[in-house]
Write an enzyme that holds these catalytic residues in place. Structure first.
Site, PDB file in Angstrom:
ATOM      1  CD  GLU A 306     -41.766   5.701  17.911  1.00  0.00           C
ATOM      2  OE1 GLU A 306     -41.205   6.732  18.293  1.00  0.00           O
ATOM      3  OE2 GLU A 306     -41.998   5.452  16.712  1.00  0.00           O
ATOM      4  CG  HIS A 335     -12.462  -7.822  20.123  1.00  0.00           C
ATOM      5  ND1 HIS A 335     -11.330  -8.527  20.455  1.00  0.00           N
ATOM      6  CD2 HIS A 335     -12.993  -8.455  19.038  1.00  0.00           C
ATOM      7  CE1 HIS A 335     -11.157  -9.526  19.606  1.00  0.00           C
ATOM      8  NE2 HIS A 335     -12.157  -9.502  18.731  1.00  0.00           N
ATOM      9  CE  LYS A 448     -43.523  13.639  17.207  1.00  0.00           C
ATOM     10  NZ  LYS A 448     -44.554  13.026  16.388  1.00  0.00           N
TER      11      LYS A 448
HETATM   12  O1  PA5 Z   1     -42.808   5.755  13.678  1.00  0.00           O
HETATM   13  C1  PA5 Z   1     -43.264   6.871  13.727  1.00  0.00           C
HETATM   14  O2  PA5 Z   1     -44.489   7.098  13.640  1.00  0.00           O
HETATM   15  C2  PA5 Z   1     -42.358   8.075  13.879  1.00  0.00           C
HETATM   16  O3  PA5 Z   1     -41.027   7.706  14.016  1.00  0.00           O
HETATM   17  C3  PA5 Z   1     -42.491   8.988  12.663  1.00  0.00           C
HETATM   18  O4  PA5 Z   1     -42.131   8.276  11.514  1.00  0.00           O
HETATM   19  C4  PA5 Z   1     -41.616  10.232  12.805  1.00  0.00           C
HETATM   20  O5  PA5 Z   1     -41.965  10.923  13.968  1.00  0.00           O
HETATM   21  C5  PA5 Z   1     -41.752  11.141  11.604  1.00  0.00           C
HETATM   22  O6  PA5 Z   1     -43.086  11.512  11.418  1.00  0.00           O
HETATM   23  P1  PA5 Z   1     -43.545  12.209  10.066  1.00  0.00           P
HETATM   24  O7  PA5 Z   1     -43.418  11.194   8.979  1.00  0.00           O
HETATM   25  O8  PA5 Z   1     -44.973  12.612  10.274  1.00  0.00           O
HETATM   26  O9  PA5 Z   1     -42.657  13.380   9.834  1.00  0.00           O
END
Ligand code: PA5
Length: 469
Positions: A306, A335, A448
């Site tokens: 990410e 394996h 989202k």
């Molecule tokens: O790394 C990130 O920013 C995301 O994976 C968030 O942690 C995830 O979308 C959850 O977001 P939030 O903590 O606002 O619920």
């Protein structure tokens, strides 16, 4: 790596990423030489990172030291002490960066059988990190069958924004169940880790009187495992968070060095980025030879994917940065995957995680008298696993497949803290090397929003219409 008692520290061996080991698929040693081009480039990036350290989205660099650490540890321990001896179950509701650190820490530092033990000195941990109704229903059914009034269960909702659909849905369900079971007195069975000032979850907690811990400003989800986001479930379930943060702090200091070979994060990022850009090794396989580190690879996958997987719009046009992180388990995946890793496309860098001393070992008994198995007799499982790692490393190197090793003297809170901080700083370096913002995730937004539209959230009608076309 960090310069204190050597035995407690991780070490990094990148020698099998060089052309001296894997020939035309490796990096030229001159590139990485102390005064070579990569060393100079890394020194410049170290200077740049020093100037932004602890500011903006790099506040996570201060999580293991100073006032931020003190504040967090104080808040986390106050909650852990309040509930000490009172709980059978801790249930985390969160997703992505709000869940993966919890899962990784629990699986690395508590026994595999932690949740199965009859003795409840430390509560079981359940992390519900998906909107999948089956694990949610099964976990809640188990808990309600044993603890119908939730006298011995604490829910920890973790959401920086409070608006993440999966977590919000679970929160609404749990809140309703708790309210029905305990009435107005339910507030002491739910705590939240959220933005200290703003956001939907903050508002809800203030209104309902839920205790909260902060997701500090400037600390994004995937960089938050060493904040209350990861610390609270650890502290509630018996993990030594002081040692974890000490390890992280020691690594963070080591990763400030301007010397490429004295700065493990700079070296790790340099080797992986150079292998990607010069040699086309764009698939990064993390392969722990230790079950307890397997889910650590999930935490790493999010951080690496990410943070670095981004469009780069340069003068030459558009390019696509990033690496595909894959997890594999040694020796199990020998394996299953190693055939591909040795003879499939040579597009991978393998990152072995090796453990020198396991917390327990099992001797293989002698006396069967079967010649074919005699070589195992009197040896141990740890020795076998260690031989398998070395054997796979050898076999990959023979096939000219670059690989590196991160070695844990032991898996302890200290070395796990080092490991997490190492990768976080390496990600900061890699982001700069690739020319991407390691702290945003713009491409996650459309999905989202489409979910909001499909679920009927006001304000998303136009998108809903497009989705129905
Ligand atoms: O790394 C990130 O920013 C995301 O994976 C968030 O942690 C995830 O979308 C959850 O977001 P939030 O903590 O606002 O619920």
């Amino acid at each position: 790596m960090p310069n204190e008692t050597h035995a407690r520290n991780l070490s990094l061996d990148t020698s099998r990423c060089l052309s001296t080991a894997v020939h035309e698929h490796g990096l030229d040693p001159d590139l990485l030489a102390p005064n070579g081009p990569a060393a100079k480039a890394a020194a410049a990036l170290t200077e740049r990172l020093e100037s932004t350290r602890g500011t903006g989205w790099e506040r996570w660099r201060l999580l293991a030291e100073g006032p931020m650490r003190e504040d967090h540890v104080k808040g986390v321990k106050a909650i852990a002490e309040k509930y000490a001896g009172m709980l059978d179950n801790v249930v985390v509701l969160g997703i992505g960066g709000s869940a993966l650190g919890n899962i990784a820490l629990q699986s690395a530092l508590n026994p595999l059988t932690h949740n199965l033990k009859g003795d409840r000195t430390n509560p079981r941990l359940f992390v519900l990190d998906n909107a999948d109704p089956v694990p949610f229903h099964e976990t809640m059914s188990l808990i309600t069958s044993e603890d119908p009034k939730f006298d011995r269960t604490l829910f920890v909702v973790i959401s920086k924004s409070g608006e993440t659909a999966e977590t919000a849905a679970q929160f609404l369900i749990v809140r309703d169940i708790l309210q029905k079971a305990r009435g107005d007195g339910h507030a002491d069975r739910l705590i939240a880790v959220t933005d200290p000032e703003k956001g939907t979850m903050r508002r809800l907690c203030d209104a309902a009187g839920y205790a909260t811990l902060p997701v500090p400003e400037g600390v994004g989800g995937r960089f938050s495992a060493l904040s209350p986001v990861g610390l609270i479930s650890g502290a509630l379930c018996g993990i030594d968070i002081d040692e974890l943060l000490d390890g992280a702090a020691a690594m963070e200091q080591a990763c400030r060095s301007g010397d490429l070979h004295g700065n493990p994060a700079a070296l790790l990022a340099t080797v992986l980025v150079e292998l990607g850009q010069r040699q086309g090794k764009t698939v990064h396989v993390m392969m722990p030879y230790a079950n307890q580190l397997y889910l650590m690879a999930d935490w790493w996958r999010q951080l690496w994917a990410e943070s670095l997987g981004k469009i780069v719009r340069g003068v030459q046009g558009v390019t696509y940065a990033g690496f595909t992180p894959v997890k594999a388990l040694g020796a199990t995946d020998q394996h299953s995957q190693v055939q591909l890793y040795r003879e499939g496309p040579n597009d991978k860098a393998i990152i072995f995680l090796e453990v020198e001393k396991f917390s327990s070992d099992v001797t293989i008994p002698a006396g069967l008298g079967e010649d074919a198995l005699a070589y195992l007799e009197g040896s141990s499982l740890a020795k076998l696993l260690s031989a398998e790692k070395k054997a796979t490393e050898f076999a990959l190197t023979e096939s000219r497949r670059p690989n590196l090793t991160i070695r844990f003297p032991e898996v302890t809170p200290h070395t796990v803290g080092q490991f997490m901080m190492l990768w976080q700083v390496a990600t900061a370096y890699a982001g700069l090397m690739l020319g991407v913002d390691a702290y945003d995730q713009p491409a996650v937004e459309l999905g989202k929003k489409a979910t909001f539209a499909l679920m009927g959230k006001p304000g998303f009608e136009e998108l809903a219409a497009r989705l129905k076309m």
